[in-house]
Design a protein around this motif. Structure first.
Motif, PDB file in Angstrom:
ATOM      1  N   ILE A  28       0.868  -1.178   0.000  1.00  0.00           N
ATOM      2  CA  ILE A  28       0.000   0.000   0.000  1.00  0.00           C
ATOM      3  C   ILE A  28       0.904   1.228   0.000  1.00  0.00           C
ATOM      4  O   ILE A  28       1.729   1.399   0.890  1.00  0.00           O
ATOM      5  CB  ILE A  28      -0.931   0.010   1.232  1.00  0.00           C
ATOM      6  CG1 ILE A  28      -1.858  -1.204   1.209  1.00  0.00           C
ATOM      7  CG2 ILE A  28      -1.732   1.314   1.280  1.00  0.00           C
ATOM      8  CD1 ILE A  28      -2.663  -1.381   2.490  1.00  0.00           C
ATOM      9  N   ARG A  29       0.746   2.048  -1.028  1.00  0.00           N
ATOM     10  CA  ARG A  29       1.571   3.237  -1.159  1.00  0.00           C
ATOM     11  C   ARG A  29       0.750   4.487  -0.858  1.00  0.00           C
ATOM     12  O   ARG A  29      -0.475   4.477  -0.917  1.00  0.00           O
ATOM     13  CB  ARG A  29       2.125   3.314  -2.579  1.00  0.00           C
ATOM     14  CG  ARG A  29       3.155   2.238  -2.881  1.00  0.00           C
ATOM     15  CD  ARG A  29       3.565   2.263  -4.332  1.00  0.00           C
ATOM     16  NE  ARG A  29       2.509   1.822  -5.224  1.00  0.00           N
ATOM     17  CZ  ARG A  29       2.233   0.553  -5.502  1.00  0.00           C
ATOM     18  NH1 ARG A  29       2.933  -0.398  -4.964  1.00  0.00           N
ATOM     19  NH2 ARG A  29       1.266   0.245  -6.324  1.00  0.00           N
ATOM     20  N   ASP A  32      -2.623   5.590  -2.635  1.00  0.00           N
ATOM     21  CA  ASP A  32      -3.378   4.445  -3.147  1.00  0.00           C
ATOM     22  C   ASP A  32      -4.830   4.550  -2.704  1.00  0.00           C
ATOM     23  O   ASP A  32      -5.098   4.806  -1.523  1.00  0.00           O
ATOM     24  CB  ASP A  32      -2.803   3.111  -2.625  1.00  0.00           C
ATOM     25  CG  ASP A  32      -1.613   2.619  -3.423  1.00  0.00           C
ATOM     26  OD1 ASP A  32      -1.297   3.239  -4.453  1.00  0.00           O
ATOM     27  OD2 ASP A  32      -1.004   1.623  -3.008  1.00  0.00           O
ATOM     28  N   LYS A  48      -7.595  -2.554  -0.949  1.00  0.00           N
ATOM     29  CA  LYS A  48      -7.043  -1.720  -2.010  1.00  0.00           C
ATOM     30  C   LYS A  48      -8.016  -1.709  -3.173  1.00  0.00           C
ATOM     31  O   LYS A  48      -8.519  -2.748  -3.597  1.00  0.00           O
ATOM     32  CB  LYS A  48      -5.693  -2.258  -2.463  1.00  0.00           C
ATOM     33  CG  LYS A  48      -4.600  -1.998  -1.446  1.00  0.00           C
ATOM     34  CD  LYS A  48      -3.291  -2.556  -1.880  1.00  0.00           C
ATOM     35  CE  LYS A  48      -2.686  -1.695  -2.951  1.00  0.00           C
ATOM     36  NZ  LYS A  48      -1.320  -2.066  -3.273  1.00  0.00           N
ATOM     37  N   ARG A  79      -2.293  -3.123 -10.718  1.00  0.00           N
ATOM     38  CA  ARG A  79      -0.974  -2.882 -10.126  1.00  0.00           C
ATOM     39  C   ARG A  79      -0.581  -3.939  -9.104  1.00  0.00           C
ATOM     40  O   ARG A  79       0.571  -4.000  -8.678  1.00  0.00           O
ATOM     41  CB  ARG A  79      -0.936  -1.507  -9.485  1.00  0.00           C
ATOM     42  CG  ARG A  79      -0.905  -0.413 -10.535  1.00  0.00           C
ATOM     43  CD  ARG A  79      -0.946   0.970  -9.972  1.00  0.00           C
ATOM     44  NE  ARG A  79      -0.096   1.140  -8.820  1.00  0.00           N
ATOM     45  CZ  ARG A  79      -0.156   2.192  -8.019  1.00  0.00           C
ATOM     46  NH1 ARG A  79      -1.006   3.155  -8.255  1.00  0.00           N
ATOM     47  NH2 ARG A  79       0.636   2.281  -6.981  1.00  0.00           N
ATOM     48  N   GLU A  80      -1.530  -4.784  -8.723  1.00  0.00           N
ATOM     49  CA  GLU A  80      -1.276  -5.761  -7.663  1.00  0.00           C
ATOM     50  C   GLU A  80      -1.231  -7.205  -8.136  1.00  0.00           C
ATOM     51  O   GLU A  80      -0.441  -7.996  -7.640  1.00  0.00           O
ATOM     52  CB  GLU A  80      -2.351  -5.643  -6.584  1.00  0.00           C
ATOM     53  CG  GLU A  80      -2.511  -4.255  -6.026  1.00  0.00           C
ATOM     54  CD  GLU A  80      -1.218  -3.693  -5.455  1.00  0.00           C
ATOM     55  OE1 GLU A  80      -0.474  -4.446  -4.802  1.00  0.00           O
ATOM     56  OE2 GLU A  80      -0.951  -2.499  -5.671  1.00  0.00           O
TER      57      GLU A  80
END
Length: 182
Positions: A28-29, A32, A48, A79-80
């Motif tokens: 997790i950025r 996000d 997310k 992205r995951e």
């Protein structure tokens, strides 16, 4: 649900800090997007948010069409994780997390094509052993944000992708990015 033993207080603005260890583990950025769910027992669940997840059916159909047209394996990721895979009987990569190298290619917003003999080939997911020889990766960009990637793979050791396949993958990623904008 797994307890972490970490307790956080809500501040005066109603915010809770997600501990760095958990953010790092779950990738997790900052900035996000997160979805918030509640259940019958009064629990709050954070997940997310994946805009491409909402397009999973469209992504699956597009990957199937591209795989039929080219005769290659086509994956679409957010992205995951890999959200769609076509062109092969088993869907071994679907729902597998993307590798750090794939995540970096998406972050760099560069199109990527492996060269002969797998010298610069990257694993799409670290959870599956690499059995492919050639690959093309094109990031999906929407409103300036990277949402995922379109990936074409081949197991045929004699076949090296060229400019035509690269252009097809780029068109697919551009189409999905524009589709998300509308």
């Amino acid at each position: 649900m797994k307890a972490t033993g970490i307790v956080r207080r809500i501040d005066e603005l109603g915010r809770i800090v997600i501990p760095k260890e958990i953010r790092r583990t779950l990738r997790i950025r900052e900035t996000d997007p997160m979805e918030i769910f509640t259940d019958k027992e009064g629990e709050i669940v954070l997940k997310k948010y994946s805009p491409l997840g909402e397009l999973a059916e469209c992504a699956k159909e597009y990957s199937e069409s591209l795989a039929r047209t080219t005769g290659n394996v086509v994956c679409i990721s957010d992205r995951e994780q890999i959200i769609a895979m076509s062109g092969t009987v088993k869907k071994e990569l679907v729902e597998k997390p993307v590798s750090d190298k794939l995540e970096q290619i998406m972050h760099d917003r560069e199109n990527f094509m492996s060269d002969d003999n797998k010298r610069n080939y990257i694993n799409i997911s670290d959870e599956i052993e690499n059995e492919y020889n050639s690959q093309i990766i094109s990031p999906i960009i929407c409103h300036g944000d990277v949402l995922g990637a379109v990936i074409m793979l081949s197991k045929d050791g004699k076949k090296q992708f060229g400019e035509q396949e690269k252009q097809m993958v780029m068109v697919a990623s551009d189409f999905l990015g524009h589709h998300m904008e509308s």
